[in-house]
Design a protein around this motif. Structure first.
Motif, mmCIF file in Angstrom:
data_model
loop_
_atom_site.group_PDB
_atom_site.id
_atom_site.type_symbol
_atom_site.label_atom_id
_atom_site.label_comp_id
_atom_site.label_asym_id
_atom_site.label_seq_id
_atom_site.Cartn_x
_atom_site.Cartn_y
_atom_site.Cartn_z
ATOM 1 N N ALA A 40 52.803 59.541 26.693
ATOM 2 C CA ALA A 40 51.585 59.867 25.947
ATOM 3 C C ALA A 40 51.854 60.894 24.862
ATOM 4 C CB ALA A 40 50.508 60.377 26.906
ATOM 5 N N ALA A 41 52.805 61.805 25.114
ATOM 6 C CA ALA A 41 53.155 62.799 24.101
ATOM 7 C C ALA A 41 53.858 62.145 22.920
ATOM 8 C CB ALA A 41 54.047 63.876 24.715
ATOM 9 N N MET A 42 54.693 61.150 23.192
ATOM 10 C CA MET A 42 55.425 60.457 22.130
ATOM 11 C C MET A 42 54.535 59.482 21.382
ATOM 12 S SD MET A 42 59.094 59.664 23.955
ATOM 13 C CE MET A 42 59.631 58.737 22.522
ATOM 14 N N TYR A 43 53.576 58.870 22.111
ATOM 15 C CA TYR A 43 52.693 57.866 21.512
ATOM 16 C C TYR A 43 51.238 58.231 21.816
ATOM 17 C CZ TYR A 43 57.122 55.321 21.505
ATOM 18 O OH TYR A 43 58.431 54.957 21.321
ATOM 19 N N PRO A 44 50.682 59.193 21.100
ATOM 20 C CA PRO A 44 49.311 59.648 21.396
ATOM 21 C C PRO A 44 48.258 58.558 21.227
ATOM 22 C CG PRO A 44 50.114 60.566 19.311
ATOM 23 C CD PRO A 44 51.289 59.940 19.974
ATOM 24 N N ASN A 45 48.560 57.514 20.444
ATOM 25 C CA ASN A 45 47.613 56.406 20.267
ATOM 26 C C ASN A 45 47.964 55.220 21.148
ATOM 27 O OD1 ASN A 45 46.188 57.830 18.224
ATOM 28 N ND2 ASN A 45 47.729 57.219 16.712
ATOM 29 N N ALA A 86 46.607 53.968 23.706
ATOM 30 C CA ALA A 86 45.499 53.098 24.117
ATOM 31 C C ALA A 86 45.252 52.013 23.082
ATOM 32 C CB ALA A 86 44.240 53.920 24.349
ATOM 33 N N GLU A 87 45.175 52.412 21.783
ATOM 34 C CA GLU A 87 44.948 51.423 20.730
ATOM 35 C C GLU A 87 46.133 50.477 20.593
ATOM 36 O OE1 GLU A 87 44.420 54.731 20.010
ATOM 37 O OE2 GLU A 87 42.356 54.923 19.263
ATOM 38 N N ASP A 88 47.353 51.004 20.791
ATOM 39 C CA ASP A 88 48.554 50.203 20.574
ATOM 40 C C ASP A 88 48.829 49.222 21.713
ATOM 41 O OD1 ASP A 88 48.892 51.595 18.236
ATOM 42 O OD2 ASP A 88 50.326 53.026 19.086
ATOM 43 N N TYR A 89 48.518 49.628 22.945
ATOM 44 C CA TYR A 89 48.924 48.815 24.091
ATOM 45 C C TYR A 89 47.772 48.184 24.877
ATOM 46 C CZ TYR A 89 53.674 50.589 23.535
ATOM 47 O OH TYR A 89 54.922 50.881 23.044
ATOM 48 N N LEU A 90 46.567 48.723 24.747
ATOM 49 C CA LEU A 90 45.454 48.209 25.550
ATOM 50 C C LEU A 90 44.448 47.398 24.755
ATOM 51 C CD1 LEU A 90 44.663 51.340 27.770
ATOM 52 C CD2 LEU A 90 46.118 49.383 28.327
ATOM 53 N N TYR A 91 44.214 47.773 23.481
ATOM 54 C CA TYR A 91 43.108 47.195 22.745
ATOM 55 C C TYR A 91 43.444 46.111 21.721
ATOM 56 C CZ TYR A 91 40.866 51.460 24.474
ATOM 57 O OH TYR A 91 40.395 52.465 25.253
ATOM 58 N N PRO A 92 44.690 45.968 21.245
ATOM 59 C CA PRO A 92 44.949 45.096 20.085
ATOM 60 C C PRO A 92 44.375 43.692 20.200
ATOM 61 C CG PRO A 92 46.902 46.331 20.651
ATOM 62 C CD PRO A 92 45.923 46.571 21.738
ATOM 63 N N ASN A 93 44.557 43.051 21.329
ATOM 64 C CA ASN A 93 44.118 41.660 21.478
ATOM 65 C C ASN A 93 42.812 41.541 22.248
ATOM 66 O OD1 ASN A 93 46.497 40.725 20.209
ATOM 67 N ND2 ASN A 93 47.614 41.019 22.137
ATOM 68 N N GLN A 94 42.112 42.664 22.438
ATOM 69 C CA GLN A 94 40.867 42.647 23.207
ATOM 70 C C GLN A 94 39.812 43.358 22.388
ATOM 71 O OE1 GLN A 94 41.548 43.642 27.435
ATOM 72 N NE2 GLN A 94 43.683 43.873 26.860
ATOM 73 N N THR A 95 39.218 42.627 21.459
ATOM 74 C CA THR A 95 38.317 43.233 20.470
ATOM 75 C C THR A 95 37.089 43.846 21.109
ATOM 76 O OG1 THR A 95 37.259 41.090 20.149
ATOM 77 C CG2 THR A 95 39.053 41.678 18.652
#
Length: 505
Positions: free
Chosen positions: A451-456, A458-467
């Motif tokens: 999470a420290a390396m990739y603060p975003n 959630a948007e990058d791994y959880l939301y992209p294909n789930q509008t």
């Protein structure tokens, strides 16, 4: 955790944020150093000017019935105080107050209900009408201000008096039945002083069962800079528009049922404002708009969960201190599911419709059993909406193995679905990205480092294909008065008790 299949937009947290406008921020900074001190001194001078008039006029017993008709000198003092207060508000930036409708006489409506209560400047209609207000007793001891308050003969509420609710209602009822001899009582029903939790339904304005005059408030400034939802410094010129609606006389049924009376008046006021009716609170808006790495999606069930928590008489701000204890109790269960009666014992509350509603949120299979660990994770989000890592750390302690506190992909899926209040979420990509050594398990240290390396993440791994998981804070905002959240009430989402949230298929 069950979730309803759709959700309405929530106002963007950045809407009306002056910090996003450099030129306006500079303008406000300049005026803060130049114009603001002048305005502040002038407003203070006007209060000092009003003080001797209010002092003389407020002499005598506070509970003595006002003489009728009013003496000429009192009418003069009343006129002068209204003029002085209006000048003070003008100095504060309210150059125009546009009043719509007619204020009813005290004999027609003994109570004025003002809404929405969204700013300290909502006191302007009170100084315009010189109506009484319901307020805490400690206010009478404030120098100068306390004298001005006593002049309008308020209904004082003592927080140290356990019988305060009954006394407040009796005093309002006594004044309301005086055939207009007492000044009208102004009540902000959203924050009425009558416990349990101050809401429109329990406000003292409706318990006496007398006619009320609804008054709605609008701040028509271009950018919302004065309500409790604004971000950044205030602007310099504002417009207030109070609207006096027709007097609302309760039916016999409404007189017997204050909650029904309040609900019907609320709908009248909402219609006049052009807004939806919602059972959620300002705290729910804060939860929906909280900044954090796991922003709530629009179809979250956590808003409903938060409302039910308060409905059980549990206060999130106090429950936060017991999160570790709840977590340890849930961890000891090791995933063993419990029924409704055991859940009630765990929360130390009786079985009720509200508890059943909360239980159904976590009874994903409908089998009458829930996992306490899900409740703990959801409660942590409600108590600490912006502290994502604290919630995840608590979840790792609750779900983690006794040996090293690690969890597998299934556990991570359960944690994140509960933390977001949804029933369907794919976490495979996120889990694999964290599990660099491909052990099939991750620790909180692994998650925190990622999470420290990739603060975003959630948007990058959880939301992209789930509008339908777009963040609340990134949903295009609908225009709403006073910067309020748009409606996400259960009644407008089409689900009720025993069917609180539809499971996503």
């Amino acid at each position: 955790m069950r979730a309803h299949s759709r959700g309405p937009p929530v106002t963007d947290a950045g809407e009306g944020d002056l910090r996003n406008d450099a030129s306006l921020s500079l303008q406000v900074a300049f005026m803060t150093l130049t114009l603001f001190p002048i305005r502040l001194l002038f407003a203070a001078f006007m209060m000092l000017l009003a003080w001797p008039f209010a002092l003389v006029a407020s002499l005598g017993p506070a509970d003595k019935e006002p003489e009728q008709p009013l003496a000429l000198w009192r009418k003069v003092v009343d006129f002068l105080l209204k003029a002085i207060m209006r000048t003070m508000w003008f100095a504060g930036g309210f150059h125009r107050v546009a009043v719509k409708g007619r204020q009813a006489l005290p004999a027609e409506a003994a109570i004025l209900t003002l809404a929405p209560h969204s700013s300290y400047f909502d006191a302007i209609p009170v100084t315009m009408t010189m109506s009484s207000i319901v307020m805490k007793a400690e206010s009478r001891d404030i120098p100068i201000w306390g004298t001005l308050i006593r002049y309008i003969r308020p209904v004082f509420v003592s927080r140290s008096d356990q019988d305060s609710r009954r006394k407040t209602v009796e005093e309002i009822k006594r004044r309301a039945q005086s055939d207009g001899k007492w000044p009208q009582v102004t009540v902000f029903p959203e924050v009425g002083p009558c416990p349990p939790p101050p809401t429109l339904q329990t406000s003292c304005a409706f318990i006496p069962g007398v006619p009320v005059q609804p008054v709605v408030l609008r701040y028509a400034n271009k950018m919302d800079t004065i309500t409790w939802t604004w971000q950044g410094p205030g602007a310099v010129t504002w417009l207030l528009c109070p609207q006096f609606l027709p007097v609302y006389s309760p039916s016999e049924e409404e007189k017997k049922n204050p909650a029904l009376y309040a609900s019907n008046v609320r709908h009248v006021m909402a219609k006049a404002l052009g807004v939806s009716v919602t059972d959620y609170t300002f705290e729910d808006c804060q939860l929906a708009l909280a900044e954090g790495q796991l922003r709530l999606p629009t179809d979250t069930c956590l808003l409903e969960f938060a409302r039910l928590v308060r409905g059980l008489g549990l206060k999130p701000e106090k429950l936060e201190k017991d999160l570790d204890r709840y977590s340890e109790s849930a961890r000891m269960k090791r995933g063993e599911k419990i029924g409704l009666s055991e859940f009630a014992a765990y929360l130390e509350v009786p079985v009720s419709d509200t508890l059943e509603d909360m239980f159904s949120l976590f009874d994903e299979s409908g089998g009458g059993k829930i996992d306490l660990r899900e409740y703990v994770v959801a409660l942590s989000v409600v108590c600490r909406p912006s502290q994502t890592l604290e919630t995840i750390q608590l979840a790792f302690r609750t779900y983690g193995s006794p040996e090293d506190g690690s969890i597998d992909e299934k556990d991570l899926s359960c944690i994140l679905k509960t933390a977001l209040g949804v029933a369907d979420l794919t976490v495979t990509d996120l889990f694999q990205a964290i599990d660099q050594e491909e052990r099939g398990r991750i620790t909180f240290a692994d998650f925190r480092g990622f999470a420290a390396m990739y603060p975003n993440f959630a948007e990058d791994y959880l939301y992209p294909n789930q509008t339908h998981f777009d963040s609340c804070a990134r949903t295009p905002p609908a225009p709403t008065p006073n910067g309020f959240c748009t409606d996400f009430s259960p009644e407008n989402l089409g689900f009720g008790r025993k069917n609180l949230c539809k499971k996503l298929d």
